[in-house]
Design a protein around this motif. Sequence first.
Motif, PDB file in Angstrom:
ATOM      1  N   VAL A 225     -10.995  -6.794   2.859  1.00 34.71           N
ATOM      2  CA  VAL A 225     -11.684  -7.066   3.787  1.00 34.71           C
ATOM      3  C   VAL A 225     -12.271  -8.598   3.626  1.00 34.71           C
ATOM      4  O   VAL A 225     -12.417  -9.216   4.561  1.00 34.71           O
ATOM      5  N   PHE A 226     -12.830  -8.898   2.634  1.00 34.29           N
ATOM      6  CA  PHE A 226     -13.386 -10.331   2.285  1.00 34.29           C
ATOM      7  C   PHE A 226     -12.302 -11.312   2.405  1.00 34.29           C
ATOM      8  O   PHE A 226     -12.574 -12.178   2.669  1.00 34.29           O
ATOM      9  N   ALA A 227     -11.061 -11.045   1.915  1.00 33.50           N
ATOM     10  CA  ALA A 227     -10.154 -12.058   1.567  1.00 33.50           C
ATOM     11  C   ALA A 227      -9.060 -12.327   2.594  1.00 33.50           C
ATOM     12  O   ALA A 227      -8.575 -13.277   2.995  1.00 33.50           O
ATOM     13  N   THR A 228      -8.952 -11.319   3.628  1.00 40.91           N
ATOM     14  CA  THR A 228      -7.852 -11.415   4.685  1.00 40.91           C
ATOM     15  C   THR A 228      -8.093 -12.413   5.916  1.00 40.91           C
ATOM     16  O   THR A 228      -7.212 -13.235   5.911  1.00 40.91           O
ATOM     17  N   LEU A 229      -9.207 -12.304   6.289  1.00 44.05           N
ATOM     18  CA  LEU A 229      -9.597 -13.136   7.659  1.00 44.05           C
ATOM     19  C   LEU A 229      -9.327 -14.659   7.215  1.00 44.05           C
ATOM     20  O   LEU A 229      -8.955 -15.281   7.974  1.00 44.05           O
TER      21      LEU A 229
ATOM     22  N   VAL B 214       5.459  -5.652   0.340  1.00 42.45           N
ATOM     23  CA  VAL B 214       5.853  -6.516   1.348  1.00 42.45           C
ATOM     24  C   VAL B 214       4.782  -7.625   1.538  1.00 42.45           C
ATOM     25  O   VAL B 214       5.010  -8.772   1.300  1.00 42.45           O
ATOM     26  N   ARG B 215       3.527  -7.207   1.695  1.00 39.85           N
ATOM     27  CA  ARG B 215       2.522  -8.211   1.984  1.00 39.85           C
ATOM     28  C   ARG B 215       2.342  -8.946   0.885  1.00 39.85           C
ATOM     29  O   ARG B 215       2.338 -10.159   0.775  1.00 39.85           O
ATOM     30  N   TRP B 216       2.196  -8.475  -0.344  1.00 38.90           N
ATOM     31  CA  TRP B 216       2.220  -9.120  -1.724  1.00 38.90           C
ATOM     32  C   TRP B 216       3.098 -10.302  -1.795  1.00 38.90           C
ATOM     33  O   TRP B 216       2.805 -11.452  -2.160  1.00 38.90           O
TER      34      TRP B 216
ATOM     35  N   ALA C 271      -6.373  -7.099  -3.887  1.00 44.76           N
ATOM     36  CA  ALA C 271      -6.509  -5.946  -3.133  1.00 44.76           C
ATOM     37  C   ALA C 271      -5.358  -5.135  -2.869  1.00 44.76           C
ATOM     38  O   ALA C 271      -5.297  -3.796  -3.044  1.00 44.76           O
ATOM     39  N   VAL C 272      -4.126  -5.729  -2.811  1.00 41.03           N
ATOM     40  CA  VAL C 272      -2.918  -5.237  -2.449  1.00 41.03           C
ATOM     41  C   VAL C 272      -2.545  -4.442  -4.035  1.00 41.03           C
ATOM     42  O   VAL C 272      -2.162  -3.263  -3.899  1.00 41.03           O
ATOM     43  N   ILE C 273      -2.634  -4.850  -5.010  1.00 38.36           N
ATOM     44  CA  ILE C 273      -2.314  -4.292  -6.288  1.00 38.36           C
ATOM     45  C   ILE C 273      -3.309  -3.000  -6.549  1.00 38.36           C
ATOM     46  O   ILE C 273      -3.038  -1.726  -6.777  1.00 38.36           O
ATOM     47  N   ALA C 274      -4.890  -3.006  -6.122  1.00 35.65           N
ATOM     48  CA  ALA C 274      -5.579  -2.030  -6.169  1.00 35.65           C
ATOM     49  C   ALA C 274      -5.138  -0.960  -5.336  1.00 35.65           C
ATOM     50  O   ALA C 274      -5.175   0.224  -5.655  1.00 35.65           O
ATOM     51  N   CYS C 275      -4.960  -1.226  -4.022  1.00 31.90           N
ATOM     52  CA  CYS C 275      -4.433  -0.203  -3.097  1.00 31.90           C
ATOM     53  C   CYS C 275      -3.210   0.394  -3.651  1.00 31.90           C
ATOM     54  O   CYS C 275      -3.069   1.791  -3.400  1.00 31.90           O
ATOM     55  N   ILE C 276      -2.219  -0.397  -4.059  1.00 35.02           N
ATOM     56  CA  ILE C 276      -0.924   0.280  -4.692  1.00 35.02           C
ATOM     57  C   ILE C 276      -1.172   1.251  -5.597  1.00 35.02           C
ATOM     58  O   ILE C 276      -0.533   2.162  -5.769  1.00 35.02           O
ATOM     59  N   THR C 277      -2.176   0.882  -6.465  1.00 36.28           N
ATOM     60  CA  THR C 277      -2.101   1.554  -7.620  1.00 36.28           C
ATOM     61  C   THR C 277      -2.997   2.793  -7.265  1.00 36.28           C
ATOM     62  O   THR C 277      -2.227   3.853  -7.800  1.00 36.28           O
TER      63      THR C 277
ATOM     64  N   THR D 239      -2.998 -11.048  10.958  1.00 39.67           N
ATOM     65  CA  THR D 239      -4.236 -11.083  10.119  1.00 39.67           C
ATOM     66  C   THR D 239      -5.086 -10.010  10.277  1.00 39.67           C
ATOM     67  O   THR D 239      -5.898  -9.291   9.431  1.00 39.67           O
ATOM     68  N   PHE D 240      -5.731  -9.825  11.701  1.00 43.39           N
ATOM     69  CA  PHE D 240      -6.517  -8.978  12.078  1.00 43.39           C
ATOM     70  C   PHE D 240      -6.106  -7.517  11.826  1.00 43.39           C
ATOM     71  O   PHE D 240      -7.034  -6.826  11.509  1.00 43.39           O
TER      72      PHE D 240
END
Length: 147
Positions: free
Chosen positions: A67-71, A124-126, A81-87, A18-19
Amino acid sequence: MSVLQGLWGKVQEPKVVTFLHWIAYMVALGVGLSALVDPPSSVAGELGPVLTTIWAGFIILGGVLGVFATLPGVWWLERAAVIACITGLAVWVMVVVTLELTIPDGNRWPQAGALTMLALLLAVRWFRIRRYAYDPEPPVSRRHDDD
């Protein structure tokens, strides 16, 4: 118990994984901000100023949401977040491949491959977090008798 131990106790299991995801989103945020302030000339030359800003915005958005969702394990938000980064990565790969195919100077395949690899790891994370809105396992509290 120290403040850091208390915060670490709220991080979702497996804590190290997670970190590391959180650090990756911090890096994405930094990359997006850097691209916004001083875009790579190769990307800006292909996309123009408006699309370059939108491209950087996707990476920034993914970084901030992650950053806000993961921890705390807010998976519905991390999926965004994953979709935005992949885009953002997909746009970057398309620009790099276009440059490779149209400008014979240099080798851009390693860059395209590394960006694609990162997008696949995010995919994979998604898939791992797609089933639930929140991490179904609460943080494990490690109490010691001598605390």
